[in-house]
Every structure is written in structure tokens, then in C-alpha cells.
Motif scaffolding. Sequence first.
Motif, PDB file in Angstrom:
ATOM      1  N   ALA A 105       0.828  -1.210   0.000  1.00  0.00           N
ATOM      2  CA  ALA A 105       0.000   0.000   0.000  1.00  0.00           C
ATOM      3  C   ALA A 105       0.857   1.253   0.000  1.00  0.00           C
ATOM      4  CB  ALA A 105      -0.925  -0.014   1.215  1.00  0.00           C
ATOM      5  N   MET A 106       2.065   1.174   0.573  1.00  0.00           N
ATOM      6  CA  MET A 106       2.963   2.333   0.614  1.00  0.00           C
ATOM      7  C   MET A 106       3.858   2.432  -0.612  1.00  0.00           C
ATOM      8  SD  MET A 106       4.227   2.562   4.596  1.00  0.00           S
ATOM      9  CE  MET A 106       5.086   0.956   4.570  1.00  0.00           C
ATOM     10  N   ALA A 107       3.813   1.423  -1.497  1.00  0.00           N
ATOM     11  CA  ALA A 107       4.770   1.358  -2.607  1.00  0.00           C
ATOM     12  C   ALA A 107       4.596   2.494  -3.601  1.00  0.00           C
ATOM     13  CB  ALA A 107       4.641   0.005  -3.313  1.00  0.00           C
ATOM     14  N   ASP A 108       3.346   2.923  -3.848  1.00  0.00           N
ATOM     15  CA  ASP A 108       3.123   3.987  -4.838  1.00  0.00           C
ATOM     16  C   ASP A 108       3.632   5.343  -4.359  1.00  0.00           C
ATOM     17  OD1 ASP A 108       2.069   2.277  -6.711  1.00  0.00           O
ATOM     18  OD2 ASP A 108      -0.004   2.562  -6.086  1.00  0.00           O
ATOM     19  N   PRO A 109       3.269   5.789  -3.150  1.00  0.00           N
ATOM     20  CA  PRO A 109       3.745   7.127  -2.731  1.00  0.00           C
ATOM     21  C   PRO A 109       5.183   7.160  -2.237  1.00  0.00           C
ATOM     22  CG  PRO A 109       2.312   6.210  -1.048  1.00  0.00           C
ATOM     23  CD  PRO A 109       2.277   5.258  -2.208  1.00  0.00           C
ATOM     24  N   PHE A 110       5.724   6.011  -1.836  1.00  0.00           N
ATOM     25  CA  PHE A 110       7.064   6.006  -1.236  1.00  0.00           C
ATOM     26  C   PHE A 110       7.955   4.969  -1.919  1.00  0.00           C
ATOM     27  CE2 PHE A 110       4.094   7.162   2.186  1.00  0.00           C
ATOM     28  CZ  PHE A 110       4.579   8.419   2.506  1.00  0.00           C
ATOM     29  N   GLY A 111       9.223   5.329  -2.091  1.00  0.00           N
ATOM     30  CA  GLY A 111      10.203   4.379  -2.581  1.00  0.00           C
ATOM     31  C   GLY A 111      10.704   3.495  -1.453  1.00  0.00           C
ATOM     32  N   PRO A 112      11.647   2.589  -1.737  1.00  0.00           N
ATOM     33  CA  PRO A 112      12.166   1.689  -0.694  1.00  0.00           C
ATOM     34  C   PRO A 112      12.735   2.421   0.517  1.00  0.00           C
ATOM     35  CG  PRO A 112      12.840   0.929  -2.854  1.00  0.00           C
ATOM     36  CD  PRO A 112      12.194   2.263  -3.062  1.00  0.00           C
ATOM     37  N   LEU A 113      13.474   3.511   0.300  1.00  0.00           N
ATOM     38  CA  LEU A 113      14.052   4.263   1.419  1.00  0.00           C
ATOM     39  C   LEU A 113      12.950   4.851   2.297  1.00  0.00           C
ATOM     40  CD1 LEU A 113      16.445   5.456   2.935  1.00  0.00           C
ATOM     41  CD2 LEU A 113      16.430   7.375   1.318  1.00  0.00           C
ATOM     42  N   GLY A 114      11.955   5.442   1.668  1.00  0.00           N
ATOM     43  CA  GLY A 114      10.852   6.003   2.437  1.00  0.00           C
ATOM     44  C   GLY A 114      10.100   4.952   3.229  1.00  0.00           C
ATOM     45  N   ILE A 121      19.169   0.130  -0.782  1.00  0.00           N
ATOM     46  CA  ILE A 121      18.149   1.117  -0.444  1.00  0.00           C
ATOM     47  C   ILE A 121      18.665   2.533  -0.712  1.00  0.00           C
ATOM     48  CG2 ILE A 121      16.635   1.944   1.396  1.00  0.00           C
ATOM     49  CD1 ILE A 121      16.166  -0.953   0.462  1.00  0.00           C
ATOM     50  N   ILE A 122      19.972   2.706  -0.454  1.00  0.00           N
ATOM     51  CA  ILE A 122      20.630   3.993  -0.718  1.00  0.00           C
ATOM     52  C   ILE A 122      21.659   3.767  -1.831  1.00  0.00           C
ATOM     53  CG2 ILE A 122      22.031   5.844   0.270  1.00  0.00           C
ATOM     54  CD1 ILE A 122      20.919   5.135   2.986  1.00  0.00           C
ATOM     55  N   PRO A 123      21.628   4.529  -2.921  1.00  0.00           N
ATOM     56  CA  PRO A 123      22.502   4.252  -4.068  1.00  0.00           C
ATOM     57  C   PRO A 123      23.923   4.779  -3.921  1.00  0.00           C
ATOM     58  CG  PRO A 123      21.055   6.092  -4.572  1.00  0.00           C
ATOM     59  CD  PRO A 123      20.644   5.593  -3.211  1.00  0.00           C
ATOM     60  N   ILE A 124      24.237   5.437  -2.813  1.00  0.00           N
ATOM     61  CA  ILE A 124      25.569   6.001  -2.639  1.00  0.00           C
ATOM     62  C   ILE A 124      26.154   5.518  -1.326  1.00  0.00           C
ATOM     63  CG2 ILE A 124      25.102   8.057  -4.018  1.00  0.00           C
ATOM     64  CD1 ILE A 124      24.630   9.597  -1.426  1.00  0.00           C
ATOM     65  N   GLY A 125      27.475   5.685  -1.169  1.00  0.00           N
ATOM     66  CA  GLY A 125      28.132   5.303   0.074  1.00  0.00           C
ATOM     67  C   GLY A 125      28.750   3.920  -0.013  1.00  0.00           C
ATOM     68  N   PRO A 126      29.417   3.495   1.063  1.00  0.00           N
ATOM     69  CA  PRO A 126      30.027   2.169   1.081  1.00  0.00           C
ATOM     70  C   PRO A 126      28.969   1.067   0.999  1.00  0.00           C
ATOM     71  CG  PRO A 126      30.074   3.174   3.258  1.00  0.00           C
ATOM     72  CD  PRO A 126      29.618   4.236   2.321  1.00  0.00           C
ATOM     73  N   ASP A 127      29.380  -0.109   0.579  1.00  0.00           N
ATOM     74  CA  ASP A 127      28.435  -1.209   0.382  1.00  0.00           C
ATOM     75  C   ASP A 127      27.661  -1.537   1.653  1.00  0.00           C
ATOM     76  OD1 ASP A 127      29.243  -1.357  -2.224  1.00  0.00           O
ATOM     77  OD2 ASP A 127      30.638  -3.036  -1.909  1.00  0.00           O
ATOM     78  N   TRP A 128      28.342  -1.495   2.810  1.00  0.00           N
ATOM     79  CA  TRP A 128      27.682  -1.894   4.052  1.00  0.00           C
ATOM     80  C   TRP A 128      26.602  -0.911   4.485  1.00  0.00           C
ATOM     81  CZ3 TRP A 128      28.127   1.810   7.779  1.00  0.00           C
ATOM     82  CH2 TRP A 128      29.199   2.689   7.702  1.00  0.00           C
ATOM     83  N   ALA A 129      26.618   0.286   3.909  1.00  0.00           N
ATOM     84  CA  ALA A 129      25.635   1.301   4.299  1.00  0.00           C
ATOM     85  C   ALA A 129      24.458   1.388   3.335  1.00  0.00           C
ATOM     86  CB  ALA A 129      26.314   2.669   4.388  1.00  0.00           C
TER      87      ALA A 129
END
Length: 249
Positions: free
Chosen positions: A17-26, A216-224
Amino acid sequence: MGIFDWPAPAFSWLDAAMADPFGPLGRIIIWSIICAIVSMVLYALLSPQNRIKKVKSDVATSRQAMADDDGEDFASGMKLAKAQLGHSLKLVGVIVVPAIVASLPALALLVWLDGQYGYTCPAPGTPTTISASPENAHVEQIGTAPLSSNGGACPIVRVSTTTDTGTSDIVVPLQAAVPVIGHHQWWNTLIGNPAGYLPENTPIQQIRFDLPTQEIIPIGPDWARGWELTFFVMLILVSVAIKKGFRIE
């Protein structure tokens, strides 16, 4: 399905239900906020807040008495230390059961989040490294399952091995994006493996899939980049804010 997997259908419904208004990070941030609110409310309702305040006051008083002691009377110092230890253990005893009970919904959510946002099956045509135990087992990918909603296709493998009792040859479809399949263990009564289990009569102990992790986040080190860092940082921040804001002991 294990006991902690029972809420999974509700989690999946709300996540969709949250998939349309929010991406994975949200969605991960929202899940962390929900988890913090539910856990802190349960703890506040289940824990004897007035008693905890009293015990904390006793701990502070005994600590101050220890700090004011000049150390000349050994027997008196031991008595103060014993009193402080007793109050500290009493505090642990008062909060431990409510804290454990309040954390059970969070544990169920963590189990679901790891399955939902941990790994993904590779895209069709992408080679997947697959291994098995025992080491002499032969692993061959013979196909892929239909495409999932995220575009991945889980592999179907044939694993064969020879033992003193004969040859074992099994076909195992990876039913979910989970990197390990093994035999059903006692802890699977609590937390199941959505990828399935190996047949009980096979000597093959485990099959391991080198699946790509979700970012979930496309930037930063792999573990983050996975869901864990975002979730736990937000969970701690929101929990502390609720604790301080509502003065929960």
C-alpha cells in the motif's frame, strides 16, 4: 512458516500500500518509525513505571553514598557496594520482562524486513555462483523460476552427491531470495525459511546462493546501502525521542 512469520502477510499488505507514494528508502523509514512507536508504547504499558522510578532513585542514592564514602571503613564500604549492586539487579529484574515482550513485534518485523529487503534474485541470464555441502556435491543450475515483481528470476538447481549409502540427486527451486537452503531445524518453528528446505532423506546439508543484495541507498560504502543501517539509525533516534518526550523510564 514460523511463529514470527505470522504477521508477514499484514506487513506485505501495508508495504504494498505504501509502494506507490514512497520508494524503498521512504518505506524503510516509515517501518522504523512504526516499530519504534509500537515497541515504546508496549513497553510503557507493560512496565511498572512508578516502581522503576523508585528503584532508579534507590540506585542513584546508593551510588551517591558510594561516592561520598571516604573508604576508611572497609566493612561499611562493602555494605554500600552490596546495596548498590542489589538495587541495580532489582532494576534489571523490573524492566527485563516488559522489554523482552515489547521487542517481540520488532523481532517479527525484522524477520520480514530481511526477507523483503535483504536480497534479490538475479536478472535472467545473470550467472549465479552456487555451492553446496558436502564439498563433493555437484551443483548445476537447470533453469529459473518466473520473474518476480522486481524483475529477478530465482534459480532452479540440481544437486547430486555420492555417499556410502548411494547416490542422491535432487532438484531444488529457490522459492524466495534467501541465500541459504538447508534442512528444517528446531529454530525454524520460530523463524521459517521462505526459500524452502532440503528433503530430510538427502545427505546434502546445505545449498548456498550468491545473491545480489538490495540497495536502499545508491551512494556510500556497500555496508551502508542496505536496509539495516537506515532502519536501525532511525529506530534508535525515534525511540530515544519518544522516551525523552513522554518521560518513559
